[in-house]
Motif scaffolding. Structure first.
Motif, PDB file in Angstrom:
ATOM      1  N   THR A  60       0.809  -1.219   0.000  1.00 40.80           N
ATOM      2  CA  THR A  60       0.000   0.000   0.000  1.00 40.80           C
ATOM      3  C   THR A  60       0.844   1.273   0.000  1.00 40.80           C
ATOM      4  N   ALA A  61       2.152   1.150   0.124  1.00 41.59           N
ATOM      5  CA  ALA A  61       3.023   2.308   0.283  1.00 41.59           C
ATOM      6  C   ALA A  61       3.418   2.924  -1.055  1.00 41.59           C
ATOM      7  N   GLN A  62       3.806   4.179  -0.988  1.00 47.52           N
ATOM      8  CA  GLN A  62       4.406   4.871  -2.121  1.00 47.52           C
ATOM      9  C   GLN A  62       5.876   5.112  -1.791  1.00 47.52           C
ATOM     10  N   VAL A  63       6.765   4.507  -2.561  1.00 47.17           N
ATOM     11  CA  VAL A  63       8.196   4.709  -2.367  1.00 47.17           C
ATOM     12  C   VAL A  63       8.595   6.019  -3.040  1.00 47.17           C
ATOM     13  N   ILE A  64       9.197   6.918  -2.266  1.00 46.85           N
ATOM     14  CA  ILE A  64       9.570   8.220  -2.825  1.00 46.85           C
ATOM     15  C   ILE A  64      11.081   8.436  -2.821  1.00 46.85           C
ATOM     16  N   GLY A  65      11.848   7.481  -2.297  1.00 42.52           N
ATOM     17  CA  GLY A  65      13.299   7.590  -2.310  1.00 42.52           C
ATOM     18  C   GLY A  65      13.944   6.224  -2.399  1.00 42.52           C
ATOM     19  N   THR A  66      15.013   6.110  -3.189  1.00 41.05           N
ATOM     20  CA  THR A  66      15.706   4.839  -3.364  1.00 41.05           C
ATOM     21  C   THR A  66      17.210   5.075  -3.470  1.00 41.05           C
ATOM     22  N   SER A  67      17.957   4.013  -3.233  1.00 37.88           N
ATOM     23  CA  SER A  67      19.368   3.947  -3.616  1.00 37.88           C
ATOM     24  C   SER A  67      19.518   2.648  -4.399  1.00 37.88           C
ATOM     25  N   TRP A  68      20.700   2.402  -4.915  1.00 39.11           N
ATOM     26  CA  TRP A  68      20.861   1.179  -5.708  1.00 39.11           C
ATOM     27  C   TRP A  68      20.735  -0.066  -4.850  1.00 39.11           C
ATOM     28  N   ARG A  69      20.755   0.097  -3.503  1.00 38.69           N
ATOM     29  CA  ARG A  69      20.620  -1.053  -2.618  1.00 38.69           C
ATOM     30  C   ARG A  69      19.198  -1.293  -2.140  1.00 38.69           C
ATOM     31  N   GLY A  70      18.290  -0.369  -2.427  1.00 35.80           N
ATOM     32  CA  GLY A  70      16.921  -0.604  -2.014  1.00 35.80           C
ATOM     33  C   GLY A  70      16.166   0.668  -1.697  1.00 35.80           C
ATOM     34  N   PRO A  71      14.930   0.553  -1.226  1.00 34.22           N
ATOM     35  CA  PRO A  71      14.115   1.717  -0.867  1.00 34.22           C
ATOM     36  C   PRO A  71      14.766   2.530   0.254  1.00 34.22           C
ATOM     37  N   GLN A  72      14.585   3.838   0.183  1.00 38.88           N
ATOM     38  CA  GLN A  72      15.132   4.735   1.197  1.00 38.88           C
ATOM     39  C   GLN A  72      14.065   5.550   1.916  1.00 38.88           C
TER      40      GLN A  72
END
Length: 225
Positions: free
Chosen positions: A140-152
């Protein structure tokens, strides 16, 4: 503004976030995640804030502690109390809302920029990283930040109230980051610890300013006065 802060008994330092919250007149009430009361017993609260930890939310030995905190988080959201979390707190929130977490192949360390689609709630930084785990966000979440290793960073409002979680450490001061390095918190051999400490002090002033601004934006998003 009354905020309940869930943390390990041995490390309750909310750093720049606590500093900014106190500047804004908040009353901070500490809760030990190893002896967490029921949500119904804590009285009036405007926000639940989950700090980091040197443990992992997916480790079997912490199962009962993780389940208790997850229940606390879900109950808070269901009755309209917003929640924000950092690092372990983000992993805990992800699991509480239907996501998961696991051990990373290598830790993520030092001051790193993040890829973002929301520069208000997840500025690119650079931000302090010190973790050995990765989480998968709830569906249900909105991911708004990431790095090459995963969600931030992710946001979620599926249970009624809003929540926000950051995998990085926007709150950490240079002194605390240096302490974590000396304690071996990163859990990785062969790391240039002197360089990590150098980065912490080099970014100290900018990190404080970024963290204070992020605190303000997060409170606005969460609807906390």
């Amino acid at each position: 503004m009354r905020i309940h802060v869930i943390a390990d008994q041995a490390d309750k330092d909310g750093g720049h976030f606590h500093e900014r919250l106190l500047q804004r007149g908040a009353e901070l009430v500490a809760l030990d995640r190893d002896d967490l009361p029921s949500y119904a017993s804590i009285g009036q609260t405007d926000l639940v804030f989950l700090l980091g930890s040197d443990r992992s939310a997916h480790e079997p030995k912490w199962k009962s502690v993780v389940e208790a905190e997850s229940t606390f988080v879900r109950t808070a959201l269901q009755v309209g109390t917003p929640v924000m979390g950092i690092c372990y707190g983000a992993q805990l929130m992800a699991r509480a809302l239907g996501g998961t977490s696991w051990r990373a192949d290598v830790p993520e360390l030092g001051w790193q920029r993040v890829d973002t689609v929301d520069t208000v709630l997840c500025p690119e930084g650079p931000w302090a990283q010190m973790h050995s785990d990765v989480f998968a966000p709830p569906p249900t979440a909105q991911v708004i930040g990431t790095s090459w290793r995963g969600p931030q960073c992710f946001i979620d409002d599926s249970l009624g109230a809003r929540s926000i979680a950051w995998q990085f450490h926007p709150e950490v001061t240079a002194a605390t980051y240096e302490r974590w390095v000396h304690e071996g918190y990163y859990g990785a051999p062969g790391v240039d610890t002197k360089d990590l400490i150098r980065q912490a002090h080099a970014h100290a002033a900018a990190s404080r300013n970024l963290a204070h601004t992020l605190t303000d934006h997060a409170l606005t998003y969460l609807g906390v006065a």
